[in-house]
Design a protein around this motif. Structure first.
Motif, PDB file in Angstrom:
ATOM      1  N   GLU A  99     -24.685  22.739  -6.087  1.00 53.58           N
ATOM      2  CA  GLU A  99     -25.883  23.279  -5.447  1.00 53.58           C
ATOM      3  C   GLU A  99     -25.758  23.448  -3.936  1.00 53.58           C
ATOM      4  N   GLN A 100     -25.002  22.577  -3.267  1.00 57.84           N
ATOM      5  CA  GLN A 100     -24.929  22.586  -1.810  1.00 57.84           C
ATOM      6  C   GLN A 100     -23.504  22.326  -1.362  1.00 57.84           C
ATOM      7  N   TYR A 101     -23.153  22.882  -0.220  1.00 56.11           N
ATOM      8  CA  TYR A 101     -21.789  22.701   0.256  1.00 56.11           C
ATOM      9  C   TYR A 101     -21.699  22.871   1.765  1.00 56.11           C
ATOM     10  N   GLY A 151     -18.275  20.768  -1.636  1.00 61.47           N
ATOM     11  CA  GLY A 151     -19.583  20.156  -1.852  1.00 61.47           C
ATOM     12  C   GLY A 151     -19.862  19.976  -3.324  1.00 61.47           C
ATOM     13  N   LEU A 176     -31.763  23.930   1.788  1.00 61.53           N
ATOM     14  CA  LEU A 176     -30.485  24.178   2.438  1.00 61.53           C
ATOM     15  C   LEU A 176     -29.417  24.403   1.381  1.00 61.53           C
ATOM     16  N   GLU A 177     -28.703  25.531   1.467  1.00 56.11           N
ATOM     17  CA  GLU A 177     -27.621  25.821   0.526  1.00 56.11           C
ATOM     18  C   GLU A 177     -26.283  25.408   1.117  1.00 56.11           C
ATOM     19  N   HIS A 178     -26.031  25.763   2.386  1.00 57.41           N
ATOM     20  CA  HIS A 178     -24.789  25.359   3.030  1.00 57.41           C
ATOM     21  C   HIS A 178     -24.924  25.401   4.544  1.00 57.41           C
TER      22      HIS A 178
END
Length: 126
Positions: free
Chosen positions: A49-51, A46, A5-7
């Motif tokens: 890497e993720q947000y 975030g 999962l990226e965002h």
């Protein structure tokens, strides 16, 4: 490698207000912000890497039903922390009420709702 999962992108009434408490409580930072579709505004908050993409349209419409009852509705966002007690203390100090505490294999959890009524789960794995 499995997909990661990226965002996630969801609608809030005030992205700046939501991003501010996320920076304060979760230790995140604003990665980007700017104009968005429908005359709206988006803030990405975030880690590197993720947000979460916090979006508001130019003319927001309040939800008419609570989560868990609406198809395409958002039920909750979950975050993992190293010290669940310290996080709960900070969340309460910010003014959010916590509840629905539970221990389960392999960790512990509780929930809280933000100013928009969006539910968040806080998890600590043992």
């Amino acid at each position: 490698m499995p997909a990661m999962l990226e965002h996630a992108n969801y609608t809030v009434s005030d992205p700046a207000r939501t991003a501010a408490w996320m920076e304060k409580l979760f230790g995140w930072h604003i990665r980007w912000q700017g104009a968005a579709m429908a005359g709206g505004h988006t803030i990405h908050v975030g880690t590197a890497e993720q947000y979460l993409a916090l979006y508001t349209p130019g003319d927001p419409t309040p939800a008419t039903q609570s989560n868990y009852q609406t198809v395409k509705g958002l039920n909750h966002i979950a975050v993992v922390v190293e010290d669940i007690e310290a996080m709960e203390t900070a969340i309460k100090a910010h003014g959010f009420a916590t509840g629905n505490h539970g221990d389960y294999e392999p960790g512990r959890r509780f929930y809280f709702h933000d100013d928009d009524g969006i539910e968040y789960e806080v998890v600590q794995y043992d």
